[in-house]
Design a protein around this motif. Structure first.
Motif, mmCIF file in Angstrom:
data_model
loop_
_atom_site.group_PDB
_atom_site.id
_atom_site.type_symbol
_atom_site.label_atom_id
_atom_site.label_comp_id
_atom_site.label_asym_id
_atom_site.label_seq_id
_atom_site.Cartn_x
_atom_site.Cartn_y
_atom_site.Cartn_z
ATOM 1 N N GLY A 70 0.747 -1.214 -0.036
ATOM 2 C CA GLY A 70 0.153 0.036 -0.086
ATOM 3 C C GLY A 70 0.779 1.257 -0.085
ATOM 4 N N ARG A 71 1.998 0.906 0.552
ATOM 5 C CA ARG A 71 3.007 2.420 0.555
ATOM 6 C C ARG A 71 3.977 2.177 -0.621
ATOM 7 N N ASP A 72 4.168 1.185 -1.008
ATOM 8 C CA ASP A 72 5.333 1.007 -1.922
ATOM 9 C C ASP A 72 5.080 1.195 -3.597
ATOM 10 N N ALA A 73 5.519 2.281 -4.007
ATOM 11 C CA ALA A 73 5.185 2.736 -5.548
ATOM 12 C C ALA A 73 5.542 1.586 -6.419
ATOM 13 N N ALA A 74 6.764 0.712 -6.005
ATOM 14 C CA ALA A 74 6.977 -0.295 -6.937
ATOM 15 C C ALA A 74 6.089 -1.722 -6.809
ATOM 16 N N GLY A 75 5.118 -1.639 -5.927
ATOM 17 C CA GLY A 75 4.350 -2.825 -5.714
ATOM 18 C C GLY A 75 5.038 -4.140 -5.478
ATOM 19 N N ARG A 76 6.236 -4.041 -4.572
ATOM 20 C CA ARG A 76 6.876 -5.160 -4.318
ATOM 21 C C ARG A 76 6.133 -6.120 -3.533
ATOM 22 N N SER A 77 6.277 -7.505 -3.589
ATOM 23 C CA SER A 77 5.355 -8.319 -2.659
ATOM 24 C C SER A 77 6.194 -8.259 -1.175
ATOM 25 N N GLY A 78 5.638 -9.070 -0.331
ATOM 26 C CA GLY A 78 6.030 -9.166 0.985
ATOM 27 C C GLY A 78 7.658 -9.815 1.022
ATOM 28 N N VAL A 79 7.774 -10.591 0.069
ATOM 29 C CA VAL A 79 9.214 -11.120 -0.271
ATOM 30 C C VAL A 79 10.233 -10.095 -0.629
ATOM 31 N N TRP A 80 9.647 -9.623 -1.851
ATOM 32 C CA TRP A 80 10.792 -8.555 -2.622
ATOM 33 C C TRP A 80 10.973 -7.364 -1.982
ATOM 34 N N ARG A 81 10.060 -7.145 -1.023
ATOM 35 C CA ARG A 81 10.470 -5.763 -0.384
ATOM 36 C C ARG A 81 11.600 -5.922 0.438
ATOM 37 N N PHE A 82 11.994 -7.093 0.575
ATOM 38 C CA PHE A 82 13.478 -7.183 1.371
ATOM 39 C C PHE A 82 14.648 -7.490 0.556
ATOM 40 N N SER A 83 14.517 -6.698 -0.572
ATOM 41 C CA SER A 83 15.665 -7.008 -1.667
ATOM 42 C C SER A 83 16.757 -6.819 -1.138
ATOM 43 N N GLU A 84 17.272 -6.092 -0.095
ATOM 44 C CA GLU A 84 18.593 -5.904 0.374
ATOM 45 C C GLU A 84 19.206 -7.420 0.659
ATOM 46 N N LEU A 85 18.401 -8.170 0.966
ATOM 47 C CA LEU A 85 18.721 -9.320 1.604
ATOM 48 C C LEU A 85 18.602 -10.511 0.520
ATOM 49 N N LEU A 86 18.064 -10.174 -0.682
ATOM 50 C CA LEU A 86 17.964 -11.212 -1.838
ATOM 51 C C LEU A 86 18.787 -11.122 -2.787
ATOM 52 N N PRO A 87 19.181 -12.391 -3.525
ATOM 53 C CA PRO A 87 20.033 -12.231 -4.739
ATOM 54 C C PRO A 87 19.311 -11.215 -5.855
ATOM 55 N N SER A 88 20.292 -10.522 -6.690
ATOM 56 C CA SER A 88 19.976 -9.749 -7.558
ATOM 57 C C SER A 88 19.265 -10.582 -8.679
ATOM 58 N N ILE A 89 18.340 -9.761 -9.452
ATOM 59 C CA ILE A 89 17.770 -10.532 -10.546
ATOM 60 C C ILE A 89 18.430 -9.652 -11.822
ATOM 61 N N ALA A 90 18.668 -10.476 -12.794
ATOM 62 C CA ALA A 90 19.273 -9.698 -13.938
ATOM 63 C C ALA A 90 18.576 -8.552 -14.485
ATOM 64 N N PRO A 91 19.129 -7.634 -15.168
ATOM 65 C CA PRO A 91 18.278 -6.249 -15.780
ATOM 66 C C PRO A 91 17.101 -6.966 -16.817
ATOM 67 N N GLY A 92 16.004 -6.514 -16.701
ATOM 68 C CA GLY A 92 15.226 -6.697 -18.050
ATOM 69 C C GLY A 92 14.455 -8.017 -17.667
ATOM 70 N N VAL A 93 14.397 -8.832 -16.298
ATOM 71 C CA VAL A 93 13.851 -9.932 -15.890
ATOM 72 C C VAL A 93 12.799 -9.485 -14.931
ATOM 73 N N ASP A 94 11.544 -9.828 -15.117
ATOM 74 C CA ASP A 94 10.874 -9.611 -13.951
ATOM 75 C C ASP A 94 10.644 -10.589 -12.968
ATOM 76 N N ALA A 95 10.471 -10.338 -11.667
ATOM 77 C CA ALA A 95 10.027 -11.323 -10.772
ATOM 78 C C ALA A 95 8.845 -11.982 -10.936
ATOM 79 N N VAL A 96 8.923 -13.321 -10.630
ATOM 80 C CA VAL A 96 7.583 -14.066 -10.761
ATOM 81 C C VAL A 96 7.028 -14.101 -9.323
ATOM 82 N N THR A 97 5.956 -13.361 -9.399
ATOM 83 C CA THR A 97 5.249 -13.381 -8.006
ATOM 84 C C THR A 97 3.920 -13.335 -8.008
ATOM 85 N N LEU A 98 3.342 -13.595 -6.914
ATOM 86 C CA LEU A 98 1.650 -13.762 -6.563
ATOM 87 C C LEU A 98 1.555 -13.285 -5.428
ATOM 88 N N GLY A 99 2.142 -12.035 -5.081
ATOM 89 C CA GLY A 99 1.788 -11.239 -3.869
ATOM 90 C C GLY A 99 2.069 -11.868 -2.516
#
Ligand code: F0G
Length: 436
Positions: A70-99
């Protein structure tokens, strides 16, 4: 000494991370592009090593808060909002997410009083898109399958991994292959995998048998494995501990207790706890507690005996089918997680799992049988004094109540249950005699 490969550059959607053998005695660096799960040198499982800069980490809590749903303009899921702790994704690839993620932490004051605890909460990971904690890892794992350009993802499963993998594969447009032990997976879990279009093959009597087959088939059929030996799965699953600490305002519980099967989740939560400590975000580490069903408890037996090698259970048996596993693939890293957090274990009979599930249901908290093992285990740990009076405890509930409705039907004794009535006012009233 092999030089570490360069970490993928952070893209703003992940941290620099490198793949390495998880055995500290080996520590061989591995190539992420090859999509490997284990070390070619020593055979131990691979894991991602994140570069954590404690100075930079000081701003993480605030950044994460700003990304709440609700606050995140990028609309990250409850996992991807912790991206500082997650492995990077290659540019141009979208995360596969179901929220996925963003699951509730529920306080249970009655039960805390009953068990003489200062605080007791359940972190309900069954409230995820496909009804289990697997979704937290699957979003990262299937994203990596997409990064690697793989066409078919596959898993062996007691049911929840297959339901989750099938969903994320469908979301990504990949094909999904599932191997399950025959007659050992609940109807609901099978239905999920089928509904999402997975190919389901029933093979063998136990998860261990199906998993052994699949590991051999993977290179022959070019399958990308989505079991918890996949290091990307654990990266997503570890965010559960970050989220629950945030919900507790960064006051770590004394104990964090969860059911153990293939031991991927305890390894993931252990990794999360270690990284938060390395980042300076927590100083007191919660003790991790693993609970297994008595008939499928090789890890508990090893820990209780102080042994350094796991003796597999060839004929695992429990009505909690999700954790009916005798050869847990992740035991070495689960052992390290327990050593690092000065953890503990318990084994509980099915009858105590049932009592625990009933008690949670009485408090309005539904879950599948394997999840209730965590409460059954906590009771034992309190009785033995392993968990002292006055502790603060979080129980992890791993799967949704609707995952195993046959279990409820089998255990109706003592409940009001279902009655038949004449379809008249008097008829319905008569049927309630003795209850109202
Ligand atoms: N709870 C539930 C509901 C599970 O489905 C599982 C594992 C566990 C606990 C144990 O987690 O394996 O990480 O120690 N289910 C796997 C599956 C094996 O195939 O769905 P673990």
């Amino acid at each position: 000494m092999i030089e570490p490969p360069p970490g993928a550059a952070p893209t703003g959607r992940g941290a620099a991370s490198r793949l390495r053998c998880s055995d500290p005695a080996c520590g061989t660096w591995l190539n992420r592009e090859e999509g490997v799960y284990s070390c070619p040198r020593c055979g131990q499982l691979a894991e991602l090593v994140l570069e954590i800069d404690p100075a930079g980490a000081r701003s993480w809590r605030e950044r994460w808060r700003a990304r709440l749903p609700g606050r995140d303009a990028a609309g990250r899921s409850g996992v991807w909002r912790f991206s500082e702790l997650l492995p990077s994704i290659a540019p141009g690839v979208d995360a596969v997410t179901l929220g996925e993620g963003g699951t509730p932490l529920l306080e249970l004051p009655q039960l805390a009083a009953e068990l003489q605890l200062e605080g007791l909460w359940v972190k309900h990971l069954g409230v995820n898109p496909t009804g289990s904690f697997k979704d937290l890892g699957m979003t990262v794992c299937v994203t990596e399958a997409r990064v690697l350009g793989r066409g078919v993802v596959a898993c062996a499963s007691t049911g929840n991994t297959s339901a989750s993998m099938a969903a994320y594969a469908a979301r990504a447009g990949l094909r999904a292959l599932v191997l399950v032990p025959e007659g050992q997976v609940t109807a609901a879990k099978l239905a999920q995998a089928l509904d999402f279009g997975a190919m389901v093959v029933q093979a063998g009597e136990t998860f261990d048998e199906a998993f052994h087959l699949l590991r051999q088939l993977a290179p022959r059929l070019n399958l990308y494995l989505a079991n918890s030996i996949n290091p990307f799965r654990l990266e997503g699953q570890k965010t559960a501990v970050v989220e629950l600490l945030e919900q507790l305002d960064w006051q770590p519980p004394d104990y964090l207790i969860l059911p153990g099967g293939n031991l991927g989740n305890v390894s993931a939560l252990g990794k999360g706890i270690s990284e938060l400590a390395d980042a300076g975000l927590i100083t007191d580490l919660p003790h991790l507690g693993v609970v297994q069903a008595e008939g499928a408890s090789p890890f508990h037996r090893m820990w209780a005996a102080g042994a350094e090698e796991l003796v597999p259970e060839d004929h695992p048996e429990t009505r909690a089918t999700a954790i009916r596993i005798g050869r847990p693939a992740n035991w070495p890293r689960a052992l390290r997680a327990l050593l690092r957090t000065r953890g503990l274990t318990a084994a509980v009979p099915d009858s105590e799992i049932e009592t625990a599930k009933r008690r949670l249901a009485e408090l309005g908290v539904g879950c599948e049988p394997a999840s209730a093992a965590s409460l059954a285990g906590l009771r034992r740990m309190r009785q033995s004094g392993q968990v002292p009076v006055g502790a603060r405890v979080v129980l992890v509930l791993t799967g949704h109540q609707l995952k195993d409705t046959a279990y409820v039907e089998e255990h109706l004794a003592g409940l009001p249950g279902i009655r038949r009535a004449e379809p008249t006012l008097e008829g319905v009233e008569r049927s309630l005699l003795g209850w109202l």
